[in-house]
Motif scaffolding. Structure first.
Motif, PDB file in Angstrom:
ATOM      1  N   HIS A  11      40.113  21.136  40.058  1.00 43.55           N
ATOM      2  CA  HIS A  11      41.314  22.177  40.637  1.00 43.55           C
ATOM      3  C   HIS A  11      41.069  23.691  41.577  1.00 43.55           C
ATOM      4  O   HIS A  11      40.788  24.489  40.800  1.00 43.55           O
ATOM      5  N   ILE A  12      41.344  23.315  42.694  1.00 43.90           N
ATOM      6  CA  ILE A  12      40.172  24.400  43.650  1.00 43.90           C
ATOM      7  C   ILE A  12      40.999  24.905  43.982  1.00 43.90           C
ATOM      8  O   ILE A  12      42.239  25.331  44.840  1.00 43.90           O
ATOM      9  N   GLU A  13      40.884  26.810  44.080  1.00 40.75           N
ATOM     10  CA  GLU A  13      41.652  27.927  44.720  1.00 40.75           C
ATOM     11  C   GLU A  13      41.082  28.060  45.559  1.00 40.75           C
ATOM     12  O   GLU A  13      40.252  28.420  45.874  1.00 40.75           O
ATOM     13  N   HIS A  14      42.266  28.490  46.589  1.00 43.75           N
ATOM     14  CA  HIS A  14      41.349  28.811  48.078  1.00 43.75           C
ATOM     15  C   HIS A  14      41.759  31.079  47.426  1.00 43.75           C
ATOM     16  O   HIS A  14      41.668  31.267  46.364  1.00 43.75           O
ATOM     17  N   MET A  15      40.739  31.221  48.471  1.00 43.33           N
ATOM     18  CA  MET A  15      40.421  33.221  48.157  1.00 43.33           C
ATOM     19  C   MET A  15      41.555  33.636  48.039  1.00 43.33           C
ATOM     20  O   MET A  15      41.296  34.815  46.907  1.00 43.33           O
ATOM     21  N   LYS A  16      42.887  33.206  48.955  1.00 46.46           N
ATOM     22  CA  LYS A  16      43.959  34.518  49.252  1.00 46.46           C
ATOM     23  C   LYS A  16      44.275  34.492  47.520  1.00 46.46           C
ATOM     24  O   LYS A  16      45.428  34.682  46.598  1.00 46.46           O
ATOM     25  N   GLU A  17      43.971  33.227  46.536  1.00 47.69           N
ATOM     26  CA  GLU A  17      45.282  33.063  45.450  1.00 47.69           C
ATOM     27  C   GLU A  17      43.773  33.356  44.250  1.00 47.69           C
ATOM     28  O   GLU A  17      44.447  33.843  42.949  1.00 47.69           O
ATOM     29  N   PHE A  18      42.697  34.296  44.848  1.00 48.77           N
ATOM     30  CA  PHE A  18      41.579  35.020  43.724  1.00 48.77           C
ATOM     31  C   PHE A  18      42.724  36.156  42.868  1.00 48.77           C
ATOM     32  O   PHE A  18      42.077  35.988  41.867  1.00 48.77           O
ATOM     33  N   GLU A  19      43.132  36.891  43.254  1.00 53.04           N
ATOM     34  CA  GLU A  19      43.862  38.189  42.807  1.00 53.04           C
ATOM     35  C   GLU A  19      45.108  37.843  41.837  1.00 53.04           C
ATOM     36  O   GLU A  19      45.009  38.175  40.659  1.00 53.04           O
ATOM     37  N   GLY A  20      45.788  36.770  41.564  1.00 51.59           N
ATOM     38  CA  GLY A  20      46.455  35.998  41.161  1.00 51.59           C
ATOM     39  C   GLY A  20      45.856  35.041  40.134  1.00 51.59           C
ATOM     40  O   GLY A  20      46.737  34.258  39.382  1.00 51.59           O
ATOM     41  N   SER A  21      44.998  34.841  40.094  1.00 51.87           N
ATOM     42  CA  SER A  21      43.817  33.130  39.530  1.00 51.87           C
ATOM     43  C   SER A  21      44.164  33.919  37.848  1.00 51.87           C
ATOM     44  O   SER A  21      43.969  34.630  37.392  1.00 51.87           O
ATOM     45  N   TYR A  22      44.382  32.323  37.104  1.00 54.26           N
ATOM     46  CA  TYR A  22      43.888  32.512  35.570  1.00 54.26           C
ATOM     47  C   TYR A  22      42.355  33.152  35.617  1.00 54.26           C
ATOM     48  O   TYR A  22      41.929  34.069  34.694  1.00 54.26           O
ATOM     49  N   PHE A  23      41.152  32.864  36.474  1.00 49.98           N
ATOM     50  CA  PHE A  23      40.185  33.623  36.562  1.00 49.98           C
ATOM     51  C   PHE A  23      39.757  34.909  37.724  1.00 49.98           C
ATOM     52  O   PHE A  23      38.405  34.395  37.708  1.00 49.98           O
ATOM     53  N   LYS A  24      41.140  35.102  37.523  1.00 51.91           N
ATOM     54  CA  LYS A  24      40.564  36.780  38.660  1.00 51.91           C
ATOM     55  C   LYS A  24      39.179  36.998  38.286  1.00 51.91           C
ATOM     56  O   LYS A  24      37.929  37.354  38.501  1.00 51.91           O
ATOM     57  N   SER A  25      39.370  37.482  36.684  1.00 52.02           N
ATOM     58  CA  SER A  25      38.642  38.131  35.977  1.00 52.02           C
ATOM     59  C   SER A  25      36.379  37.377  36.223  1.00 52.02           C
ATOM     60  O   SER A  25      35.947  38.723  37.143  1.00 52.02           O
ATOM     61  N   VAL A  26      36.655  35.637  36.254  1.00 58.23           N
ATOM     62  CA  VAL A  26      35.604  34.871  36.677  1.00 58.23           C
ATOM     63  C   VAL A  26      35.173  35.739  38.599  1.00 58.23           C
ATOM     64  O   VAL A  26      34.385  35.560  38.349  1.00 58.23           O
ATOM     65  N   TYR A  27      36.204  35.027  39.277  1.00 65.31           N
ATOM     66  CA  TYR A  27      36.074  35.630  40.583  1.00 65.31           C
ATOM     67  C   TYR A  27      35.076  36.816  40.889  1.00 65.31           C
ATOM     68  O   TYR A  27      34.434  37.099  41.835  1.00 65.31           O
ATOM     69  N   LYS A  28      36.040  38.097  40.372  1.00 62.81           N
ATOM     70  CA  LYS A  28      35.369  39.619  40.673  1.00 62.81           C
ATOM     71  C   LYS A  28      33.654  39.128  39.811  1.00 62.81           C
ATOM     72  O   LYS A  28      33.068  40.273  40.509  1.00 62.81           O
ATOM     73  N   ARG A  29      33.948  39.422  38.774  1.00 62.13           N
ATOM     74  CA  ARG A  29      31.826  39.206  38.254  1.00 62.13           C
ATOM     75  C   ARG A  29      31.713  38.126  39.076  1.00 62.13           C
ATOM     76  O   ARG A  29      30.781  38.417  39.189  1.00 62.13           O
ATOM     77  N   ALA A  30      31.699  37.379  39.465  1.00 60.45           N
ATOM     78  CA  ALA A  30      31.205  35.978  40.306  1.00 60.45           C
ATOM     79  C   ALA A  30      30.683  36.971  41.660  1.00 60.45           C
ATOM     80  O   ALA A  30      29.206  37.332  42.042  1.00 60.45           O
ATOM     81  N   PHE A  31      31.499  37.722  42.561  1.00 62.96           N
ATOM     82  CA  PHE A  31      30.742  38.643  44.123  1.00 62.96           C
ATOM     83  C   PHE A  31      29.782  39.606  43.590  1.00 62.96           C
ATOM     84  O   PHE A  31      29.173  39.905  43.651  1.00 62.96           O
ATOM     85  N   LEU A  32      30.232  40.253  41.915  1.00 59.59           N
ATOM     86  CA  LEU A  32      29.420  41.120  41.249  1.00 59.59           C
ATOM     87  C   LEU A  32      27.799  41.174  41.414  1.00 59.59           C
ATOM     88  O   LEU A  32      26.912  41.552  41.996  1.00 59.59           O
ATOM     89  N   GLN A  33      27.894  39.892  40.981  1.00 59.53           N
ATOM     90  CA  GLN A  33      26.663  39.280  40.496  1.00 59.53           C
ATOM     91  C   GLN A  33      25.961  38.710  42.275  1.00 59.53           C
ATOM     92  O   GLN A  33      24.328  39.024  41.799  1.00 59.53           O
ATOM     93  N   LEU A  34      26.635  38.240  42.588  1.00 60.87           N
ATOM     94  CA  LEU A  34      26.527  37.561  43.619  1.00 60.87           C
ATOM     95  C   LEU A  34      25.151  38.378  45.263  1.00 60.87           C
ATOM     96  O   LEU A  34      24.316  38.711  45.081  1.00 60.87           O
ATOM     97  N   ASP A  35      26.359  39.736  44.759  1.00 59.09           N
ATOM     98  CA  ASP A  35      25.903  41.239  45.819  1.00 59.09           C
ATOM     99  C   ASP A  35      25.031  41.776  44.960  1.00 59.09           C
ATOM    100  O   ASP A  35      23.762  41.714  45.840  1.00 59.09           O
ATOM    101  N   ASP A  36      23.804  41.403  43.767  1.00 61.23           N
ATOM    102  CA  ASP A  36      23.328  42.081  43.399  1.00 61.23           C
ATOM    103  C   ASP A  36      22.175  41.135  43.560  1.00 61.23           C
ATOM    104  O   ASP A  36      20.748  41.478  43.367  1.00 61.23           O
TER     105      ASP A  36
END
Length: 463
Positions: free
Chosen positions: A15-40
């Motif tokens: 199931h592909i989620e749109h970026m605007k859905e990330f805040e209310g997603s079951y995988f919210k913490s995963v997306y947050k960490r993914a952006f932090l790791q990518l940033d690093d």
């Protein structure tokens, strides 16, 4: 509860989620960490370029003192780790899709994205199509597929006017394709050398030639990435995506399902793709990958050593070290376990507007007339153990035959006629036959390991 995360099941695949859905997603913490790791990772890229470290990640070629230690221990692989059916592929593909349109999102939002990269301003990401490692069952070279993906992406965009063609584009295009063809030819030569039957006296020279070619491939691939990202200026409706910070994203799924070739694929990813401005996204079950690596290392041990008491422990330790090197812990994203949220209203099924467990068991009640686990003391055997199992089981119940009845009718037989009661009972019995068939053929096999135990349990449950 407005803070609840609602699960929506519209199918059983990723199931592909749109970026605007990330805040209310079951995988919210995963997306947050993914952006932090990518940033690093991007920050490391930029620092290494600033210090003149132009050679591959994992190695350095610079005379600047004290610059190599941090750089050589870094990685460009982000791992989405989880058990089978946990939703790791969906999370990885959703993250990839967000990066594909990141430049446009940031422009339209005025820089106010909920998940934002801080090390760069308006970066561009060239995302290749996801490579399914489980389908490469005949030992296909995964690096060749990466090259093919880059070629196809460039050709398709060029054909459909998706690239901004500035002055000198035709010449740069020819040079890019020439470089790509050269790398592909070298990889084929290495493959030929490795498969060639050589005489004892020739083997050392052949190994040296193969080793030098491997180093050349990595260096040439880094040069190819520079040319590729410089030429790929995306021309989308109303927006020309141009940036000094351009990265290639390589998503790879399920190499851990390829028992025969999983290790060689991981090794080639690590050997060739750890270069500047490339980010690899892996979706794997770490335990399964560890098993594949251990199996590969066992092949290299003489038979007599396998009999040693500590041989198994040594192989396990070696395999763990290898996994931690290629997929470092600091760049792993662990998918949340759905079992931790069964009784909580923090995660609900959207159509039911109630917790996962309550939603599943009320759905069972409405379909077969039996409410299981009414006391809710222990985990029930009908509770799915993964996101995929949950989606499949819920949809199976949803697709069962049903009657359109008023909500209060299901609680009180007094308000139903004898014919209505008979109709409901017949319907529930038909649905229960389907549920029993699923119990015998799937659920018990997943819970128990022997046919004898499964048969006994099924008999007791049916009684």
């Amino acid at each position: 509860n407005n803070d609840s995360i609602y699960l929506k099941f519209d199918g059983t695949g990723p199931h592909i989620e749109h970026m605007k859905e990330f805040e209310g997603s079951y995988f919210k913490s995963v997306y947050k960490r993914a952006f932090l790791q990518l940033d690093d990772i991007i920050a490391t890229f930029k620092q290494s370029s600033k210090n003149g470290l132009t050679v591959n990640r994992g190695y350095y070629d610079n005379t600047t003192p004290n610059m190599g230690s941090n750089y050589e221990n870094s990685s460009n692989i982000i791992t989405f780790a989880g058990r089978r059916g946990s939703g790791k592929s969906s999370a990885m593909l959703s993250f990839t899709e967000a990066l594909k349109h990141y430049y446009s999102y940031e422009k339209m939002s005025g820089g106010n994205l909920p998940f934002k990269l801080t090390s760069v301003k308006q970066p561009v990401f060239s995302c290749l199509d996801c490579i399914d490692g489980s389908l490469l069952e005949h030992g296909e070279d995964i690096f060749k597929i990466v090259l093919a993906q880059m070629y196809q992406k460039f050709v398709d965009l060029d054909k459909n006017n998706g690239i901004f063609k500035e002055e000198g584009f035709v010449h740069k295009k020819k040079e890019l394709l020439r470089q790509l063809e050269g790398i592909y030819r070298t990889v084929c030569d290495i493959e030929s050398m490795e498969n060639k039957q050589v005489l004892a006296g020739e083997s050392y020279m052949s190994s040296l030639q193969s080793l030098s070619s491997s180093q050349k491939v990595k260096k040439d691939f880094e040069e190819l990435i520079k040319e590729f990202t410089a030429l790929m200026k995306y021309e989308r409706p109303g927006i020309l995506e141009v940036s000094n910070d351009h990265f290639v994203i390589i998503p790879i799924d399920d190499i851990d399902l390829n028992v025969s070739n999983g290790f060689s694929m991981l090794e080639k990813i690590h050997r060739y793709c750890m270069v500047q401005n490339v980010i690899v996204l892996l979706s794997v079950d770490i335990q399964q990958m560890l098993s594949i690596v251990s199996k590969s290392f066992y092949k290299g041990i003489p038979k007599v050593d396998k009999l040693l008491r500590d041989g198994q422990d040594q192989i396990h330790e070696l395999s763990v070290d290898y996994i931690n090197k290629v997929m470092p812990v600091n760049y792993r994203l662990y998918i949340p376990d759905i079992n931790n949220h069964y009784s909580l209203y923090a995660v609900s099924i959207e159509r039911e507007k109630s917790s996962v467990k309550r939603a599943v068991f009320w759905k069972l009640y409405r379909r077969i007339g039996i409410y299981f686990d009414s006391r809710g003391i222990k985990q029930h055997f009908y509770e799915p153990r993964s996101m995929r199992q949950l989606a499949c089981f819920y949809l199976m119940l949803d697709f069962m035959e049903k009657e359109h009845i008023k909500k209060h009718d299901i609680y009180s037989a007094k308000e139903l006629s004898e014919m209505e009661i008979k109709r409901f009972v017949t319907l529930w019995e038909e649905n229960y036959e389907l549920l029993t068939a699923d119990l015998w053929n799937r659920i018990v096999i997943e819970k128990l390991y022997t046919d004898k135990d499964a048969f006994k349990l099924c008999e007791e449950i049916e009684k």
